[in-house]
Design a protein around this motif. Structure first.
Motif, PDB file in Angstrom:
ATOM      1  N   LEU A  17       0.818  -1.219   0.000  1.00 45.22           N
ATOM      2  CA  LEU A  17       0.000   0.000   0.000  1.00 45.22           C
ATOM      3  C   LEU A  17       0.847   1.262   0.000  1.00 45.22           C
ATOM      4  O   LEU A  17       0.367   2.339  -0.278  1.00 45.22           O
ATOM      5  CB  LEU A  17      -0.919   0.018   1.219  1.00 45.22           C
ATOM      6  CG  LEU A  17      -2.024  -1.038   1.166  1.00 45.22           C
ATOM      7  CD1 LEU A  17      -2.867  -0.924   2.409  1.00 45.22           C
ATOM      8  CD2 LEU A  17      -2.885  -0.853  -0.065  1.00 45.22           C
ATOM      9  N   THR A  18       2.103   1.136   0.330  1.00 40.26           N
ATOM     10  CA  THR A  18       2.963   2.296   0.382  1.00 40.26           C
ATOM     11  C   THR A  18       3.186   2.866  -1.011  1.00 40.26           C
ATOM     12  O   THR A  18       3.099   4.061  -1.220  1.00 40.26           O
ATOM     13  CB  THR A  18       4.313   1.915   1.003  1.00 40.26           C
ATOM     14  OG1 THR A  18       4.044   1.303   2.253  1.00 40.26           O
ATOM     15  CG2 THR A  18       5.168   3.130   1.200  1.00 40.26           C
ATOM     16  N   TYR A  19       3.483   1.992  -1.939  1.00 35.43           N
ATOM     17  CA  TYR A  19       3.680   2.402  -3.320  1.00 35.43           C
ATOM     18  C   TYR A  19       2.657   1.634  -4.164  1.00 35.43           C
ATOM     19  O   TYR A  19       2.977   0.639  -4.773  1.00 35.43           O
ATOM     20  CB  TYR A  19       5.106   2.076  -3.789  1.00 35.43           C
ATOM     21  CG  TYR A  19       6.142   2.719  -2.918  1.00 35.43           C
ATOM     22  CD1 TYR A  19       6.398   4.081  -3.032  1.00 35.43           C
ATOM     23  CD2 TYR A  19       6.843   1.983  -1.974  1.00 35.43           C
ATOM     24  CE1 TYR A  19       7.343   4.678  -2.222  1.00 35.43           C
ATOM     25  CE2 TYR A  19       7.786   2.585  -1.171  1.00 35.43           C
ATOM     26  CZ  TYR A  19       8.036   3.935  -1.297  1.00 35.43           C
ATOM     27  OH  TYR A  19       8.970   4.521  -0.499  1.00 35.43           O
ATOM     28  N   GLY A  26      -6.620  -6.264 -15.521  1.00 35.51           N
ATOM     29  CA  GLY A  26      -8.058  -6.057 -15.359  1.00 35.51           C
ATOM     30  C   GLY A  26      -8.539  -6.320 -13.940  1.00 35.51           C
ATOM     31  O   GLY A  26      -9.709  -6.127 -13.651  1.00 35.51           O
ATOM     32  N   ASP A  27      -7.674  -6.814 -13.033  1.00 32.10           N
ATOM     33  CA  ASP A  27      -8.084  -7.046 -11.640  1.00 32.10           C
ATOM     34  C   ASP A  27      -8.108  -5.716 -10.896  1.00 32.10           C
ATOM     35  O   ASP A  27      -7.381  -4.793 -11.237  1.00 32.10           O
ATOM     36  CB  ASP A  27      -7.099  -7.975 -10.923  1.00 32.10           C
ATOM     37  CG  ASP A  27      -7.150  -9.393 -11.474  1.00 32.10           C
ATOM     38  OD1 ASP A  27      -8.182  -9.753 -12.066  1.00 32.10           O
ATOM     39  OD2 ASP A  27      -6.143 -10.111 -11.292  1.00 32.10           O
ATOM     40  N   ALA A  28      -8.874  -5.651  -9.835  1.00 30.25           N
ATOM     41  CA  ALA A  28      -8.897  -4.457  -8.988  1.00 30.25           C
ATOM     42  C   ALA A  28      -7.662  -4.470  -8.100  1.00 30.25           C
ATOM     43  O   ALA A  28      -7.134  -5.531  -7.778  1.00 30.25           O
ATOM     44  CB  ALA A  28     -10.157  -4.442  -8.142  1.00 30.25           C
ATOM     45  N   ALA A  29      -7.184  -3.292  -7.743  1.00 32.82           N
ATOM     46  CA  ALA A  29      -6.032  -3.185  -6.845  1.00 32.82           C
ATOM     47  C   ALA A  29      -6.407  -3.776  -5.489  1.00 32.82           C
ATOM     48  O   ALA A  29      -7.582  -3.786  -5.119  1.00 32.82           O
ATOM     49  CB  ALA A  29      -5.628  -1.729  -6.694  1.00 32.82           C
ATOM     50  N   PRO A  30      -5.419  -4.269  -4.729  1.00 32.20           N
ATOM     51  CA  PRO A  30      -5.724  -4.883  -3.427  1.00 32.20           C
ATOM     52  C   PRO A  30      -6.491  -3.947  -2.503  1.00 32.20           C
ATOM     53  O   PRO A  30      -7.396  -4.386  -1.805  1.00 32.20           O
ATOM     54  CB  PRO A  30      -4.350  -5.224  -2.856  1.00 32.20           C
ATOM     55  CG  PRO A  30      -3.457  -5.363  -4.044  1.00 32.20           C
ATOM     56  CD  PRO A  30      -4.004  -4.427  -5.066  1.00 32.20           C
ATOM     57  N   VAL A  34     -10.145  -4.469  -0.624  1.00 34.92           N
ATOM     58  CA  VAL A  34     -10.401  -4.309   0.811  1.00 34.92           C
ATOM     59  C   VAL A  34     -11.584  -3.386   1.019  1.00 34.92           C
ATOM     60  O   VAL A  34     -12.489  -3.668   1.814  1.00 34.92           O
ATOM     61  CB  VAL A  34      -9.141  -3.783   1.535  1.00 34.92           C
ATOM     62  CG1 VAL A  34      -9.458  -3.416   2.974  1.00 34.92           C
ATOM     63  CG2 VAL A  34      -8.024  -4.806   1.479  1.00 34.92           C
ATOM     64  N   VAL A  35     -11.597  -2.282   0.287  1.00 32.27           N
ATOM     65  CA  VAL A  35     -12.709  -1.338   0.414  1.00 32.27           C
ATOM     66  C   VAL A  35     -14.002  -2.013   0.008  1.00 32.27           C
ATOM     67  O   VAL A  35     -15.032  -1.894   0.690  1.00 32.27           O
ATOM     68  CB  VAL A  35     -12.447  -0.076  -0.437  1.00 32.27           C
ATOM     69  CG1 VAL A  35     -13.683   0.808  -0.495  1.00 32.27           C
ATOM     70  CG2 VAL A  35     -11.254   0.687   0.120  1.00 32.27           C
ATOM     71  N   ALA A  36     -13.978  -2.739  -1.076  1.00 30.65           N
ATOM     72  CA  ALA A  36     -15.183  -3.434  -1.531  1.00 30.65           C
ATOM     73  C   ALA A  36     -15.613  -4.477  -0.505  1.00 30.65           C
ATOM     74  O   ALA A  36     -16.816  -4.671  -0.275  1.00 30.65           O
ATOM     75  CB  ALA A  36     -14.927  -4.092  -2.897  1.00 30.65           C
ATOM     76  N   LEU A  37     -14.666  -5.161   0.109  1.00 30.37           N
ATOM     77  CA  LEU A  37     -14.974  -6.185   1.096  1.00 30.37           C
ATOM     78  C   LEU A  37     -15.728  -5.593   2.276  1.00 30.37           C
ATOM     79  O   LEU A  37     -16.731  -6.141   2.727  1.00 30.37           O
ATOM     80  CB  LEU A  37     -13.675  -6.854   1.573  1.00 30.37           C
ATOM     81  CG  LEU A  37     -13.798  -7.908   2.662  1.00 30.37           C
ATOM     82  CD1 LEU A  37     -14.553  -9.128   2.122  1.00 30.37           C
ATOM     83  CD2 LEU A  37     -12.432  -8.324   3.156  1.00 30.37           C
ATOM     84  N   SER A  58      -5.909  -9.585  -0.861  1.00 28.96           N
ATOM     85  CA  SER A  58      -6.670  -8.708   0.030  1.00 28.96           C
ATOM     86  C   SER A  58      -6.130  -8.802   1.446  1.00 28.96           C
ATOM     87  O   SER A  58      -5.985  -7.786   2.137  1.00 28.96           O
ATOM     88  CB  SER A  58      -8.148  -9.079   0.014  1.00 28.96           C
ATOM     89  OG  SER A  58      -8.695  -8.839  -1.256  1.00 28.96           O
ATOM     90  N   LEU A  59      -5.827 -10.032   1.886  1.00 24.50           N
ATOM     91  CA  LEU A  59      -5.269 -10.200   3.227  1.00 24.50           C
ATOM     92  C   LEU A  59      -3.905  -9.521   3.327  1.00 24.50           C
ATOM     93  O   LEU A  59      -3.575  -8.903   4.337  1.00 24.50           O
ATOM     94  CB  LEU A  59      -5.156 -11.679   3.578  1.00 24.50           C
ATOM     95  CG  LEU A  59      -6.498 -12.387   3.808  1.00 24.50           C
ATOM     96  CD1 LEU A  59      -6.271 -13.883   4.022  1.00 24.50           C
ATOM     97  CD2 LEU A  59      -7.226 -11.787   4.984  1.00 24.50           C
ATOM     98  N   THR A  60      -3.128  -9.609   2.269  1.00 23.96           N
ATOM     99  CA  THR A  60      -1.825  -8.934   2.252  1.00 23.96           C
ATOM    100  C   THR A  60      -2.022  -7.425   2.349  1.00 23.96           C
ATOM    101  O   THR A  60      -1.292  -6.741   3.068  1.00 23.96           O
ATOM    102  CB  THR A  60      -1.068  -9.295   0.970  1.00 23.96           C
ATOM    103  OG1 THR A  60      -0.904 -10.713   0.913  1.00 23.96           O
ATOM    104  CG2 THR A  60       0.288  -8.611   0.920  1.00 23.96           C
ATOM    105  N   ALA A  61      -3.036  -6.921   1.636  1.00 24.84           N
ATOM    106  CA  ALA A  61      -3.327  -5.488   1.687  1.00 24.84           C
ATOM    107  C   ALA A  61      -3.766  -5.079   3.086  1.00 24.84           C
ATOM    108  O   ALA A  61      -3.349  -4.045   3.606  1.00 24.84           O
ATOM    109  CB  ALA A  61      -4.401  -5.126   0.663  1.00 24.84           C
TER     110      ALA A  61
END
Length: 164
Positions: A17-19, A26-30, A34-37, A58-61
């Motif tokens: 998330l830092t960079y 075509g995938d959503a960013a992590p 998380v926001v969608a979750l 997502s867990l990594t994010a």
């Protein structure tokens, strides 16, 4: 570099998330996942998409966000410690300045008292000098009158004694 700053730098370098990197293939960013979750948007999509999601990313994010929050908390604690140290130092400096001001005021009062005493002594000396001058003038006048009197009274006698 302080320990908190070093930890913050290491946290920023080691988490996705830092960079943030844009969506891949075509995938959503992590972070978007998380926001969608948590916003419920993930449940709005079809069930087939949920199975295809990469939950480990997502867990990594989430772990990255948590690590960054921990780093920010450590930074905040360090900032609070530094602020408290600054407050204590300022308070110590204030007390020292007040002590110096009180000392300077007492020195000033003592100097003013000495100046007043010196002025009183100077006035007394001037009065004594005036009295001494008056006494000297009076004594000279008295001596002059005495001389005149002696010359007048005894001058005739001495002239008579000089004549045979």
């Amino acid at each position: 570099m302080s320990g908190a700053a070093r930890a913050r730098a290491e946290t920023m370098e080691s988490h996705p998330l830092t960079y943030p990197v844009g969506p891949r293939d075509g995938d959503a960013a992590p972070i978007d996942r998380v926001v969608a979750l948590f916003s419920g948007a993930a449940s709005a999509g079809p069930a087939a998409e949920a199975e295809a999601d990469d939950w480990s990313a997502s867990l990594t994010a989430v772990r990255g966000v948590a690590a960054r929050v921990r780093g920010l908390q450590a930074s905040a604690r360090e900032s609070v410690r530094e602020a408290q140290h600054s407050v204590r130092a300022a308070e110590t400096a204030r007390r020292a300045a007040e002590d110096r001001a009180r000392h300077a005021e007492s020195l000033l009062r003592a100097a003013l008292e000495r100046a007043e005493q010196a002025e009183a002594q100077a006035r007394a000396a001037a009065e004594r000098a005036e009295r001494a001058e008056a006494e000297r003038t009076e004594a000279r006048g008295w001596l002059r009158r005495m001389h005149e009197c002696m010359v007048n009274e005894f001058g005739a006698l001495s002239e008579a004694a000089d004549q045979p």
